[in-house]
Design an enzyme around this catalytic site. Structure first.
Site, PDB file in Angstrom:
ATOM      1  CB  ALA A   1      -6.590 -12.672   1.230  1.00 41.78           C
TER       2      ALA A   1
ATOM      3  CE  LYS B   1       0.060  -7.329  -3.645  1.00 35.79           C
ATOM      4  NZ  LYS B   1      -0.111  -6.444  -2.453  1.00 35.79           N
TER       5      LYS B   1
ATOM      6  NE  ARG C   1      -4.606  -7.231   7.370  1.00 38.81           N
ATOM      7  CZ  ARG C   1      -3.512  -7.516   6.686  1.00 38.81           C
ATOM      8  NH1 ARG C   1      -2.654  -8.405   7.148  1.00 38.81           N
ATOM      9  NH2 ARG C   1      -3.264  -6.935   5.534  1.00 38.81           N
TER      10      ARG C   1
ATOM     11  CB  CYS D   1       5.345  -3.966   0.790  1.00 38.37           C
ATOM     12  SG  CYS D   1       4.724  -4.353   2.442  1.00 38.37           S
TER      13      CYS D   1
END
Length: 429
Positions: free
Chosen positions: A241, A246, A269, A364
């Protein structure tokens, strides 16, 4: 009127660049730390330093190539960047000798018209300031013209894109709110909930943001969440996550109903998600900091999840527009370690998917090792999963992407104007 450049600005850029080169942290984090240490810097000072640092990172190799024997002098490279990108030598309000000014002019001419090597990989690498190994990997999979378009697109600064929080408002309402606050925008061409700001700006002090009406999120990232087709009442797991961009999109797709698990092994994070969720008025997220990817909470969900999203840690080769320093911090050795980590994460989270449920794997990255090959290896070892067409899933949501020729989602900066993303949808039979 020419902008005057001051010694303090140049010295600050040099300090930040040297710290980025030595630090394992991403450039944006290093820059934030620098500004915290220099709280007396004004808004204009910070804007100049940030813009110049990122410009330098985008063009560092070509600058060094043009500088020749001055390549190791970071201050000279900063002056060269300023000379090439919009600041005439006369506007540099700096103590520059006549000989240094002459060297700058010669280097600027070499930057504009470099004498490139015959090897096409090295030529592209120098032109677009990318490592040869990365360019070579793309050249092995794509025609030269496609690789050059990709390299050029990754050198362009990314637009400021936001995702509307549909739990609170629709896209047009948020667009009008932002326009009223002085921030005009245009709808994203693919995501039904995205807006692209006409100009980059600090929008976090707007009333619309403080009320939780939007989050900053690239359009490509928004499309990844849409591949899940998450619905109200489902059990959904966001396995990596991070800061929760998202995750919050999944919560909106679920209309705040059902169980949404946000897992990550990095506590710092994941903690960023708590205030973001409160601002977005999201209450169905269950946050879990994991000691490892096979923690007891993960095992308790075996066979129970309708959707599992794995936004895997990766090279970041698709987001070089935003993180240009990543091109020099990723190496073939680091890539091999990431591929192994991605395989471990897939193996850890695949058992959570119930029969008939969906696993969405995304990166990504623009490298096949992290993308197509990773999924091919997984499917060969897991016959209980089959590949669904990403294009068909998006078409059900009235989204048509050019250039999609097989089941995988491939978002290309040069084609779609988004960051570079890959995704695969796997159905458990």
């Amino acid at each position: 009127m020419l902008l005057r450049v001051y010694p303090f600005w140049v010295a600050s850029v040099v300090d930040v660049l040297q710290e980025i080169r030595c630090s394992p942290l991403p450039a944006d984090t290093v820059l934030q730390q620098f500004f915290r240490k220099h709280r007396k810097m004004g808004k204009r000072d910070r804007a100049f330093v940030a813009e110049t640092v990122y410009g330098m990172l985008r063009h560092y190799r070509r600058l060094a190539y043009a500088a020749q024997d001055q390549a190791s002098d970071v201050r000279f490279l900063v002056l060269l960047y300023l000379r090439v990108f919009g600041f005439g030598a006369a506007s540099l309000d700096l103590p520059i000798s006549l000989s240094e000014r002459s060297r700058l002019e010669a280097a600027a001419r070499r930057f504009q018209a470099p004498a490139l090597p015959a090897d096409p990989v090295a030529a592209l690498g120098i032109t677009y300031s990318l490592p040869d190994w990365l360019v070579a990997a793309w050249m092995a999979a794509l025609p030269y013209e496609a690789v050059e378009r990709r390299c050029a697109a990754l050198k362009e600064p990314a637009p400021l894109t936001i995702r509307v929080n549909t739990l609170k408002a629709d896209r047009e309402t948020v667009r009008q709110r932002l326009r009223a606050e002085g921030f005009p925008s245009q709808p994203t061409p693919y995501s039904p909930t995205g807006l692209i700001l006409e100009e980059k700006a600090f929008i976090f002090r707007t009333r619309a943001f403080q009320e939780g009406l939007f989050e900053v999120q690239d359009e490509g990232s928004q499309l990844i969440s849409l591949l899940t087709e998450a619905k109200p009442g489902q059990v959904v797991v966001d396995g990596c996550a991070g800061g929760g961009g998202k995750t919050l999109h999944l919560a909106a797709l679920m209309q705040g109903k059902g169980r949404l698990y946000a897992f990550d092994v990095h506590k710092a994070r994941l903690q960023e998600l708590r205030p973001r969720a409160r601002r977005a008025d999201v209450h169905n997220i269950r946050l879990h900091v994991l000691p490892h990817n096979r923690a007891p909470i993960v095992q308790r969900l075996y066979g129970k999840a309708d959707v599992v999203l794995i936004d895997a840690p990766c090279s970041g080769s698709g987001v070089l527009r935003r993180n240009p320093d990543a091109a020099w911090k990723i190496t073939p050795e680091r890539l091999a370690a990431l591929v192994a980590q991605q395989q471990q994460i897939l193996e850890a989270y695949a058992p959570l998917v119930r029969p008939g449920g969906r696993l969405v794997y995304a990166t990504c990255s623009l490298l096949a090792e992290e993308n197509e090959r990773q999924i091919e290896t997984f499917l060969a070892q897991h016959p209980e999963f089959t590949l669904l067409s990403a294009a068909e899933v998006l078409q059900r949501q009235h989204i048509a992407l050019p250039g999609q020729t097989d089941a995988f989602l491939r978002l290309e900066p040069a084609t779609h104007g988004t960051d570079g993303f890959f995704a695969a949808i796997l159905l458990r039979t």
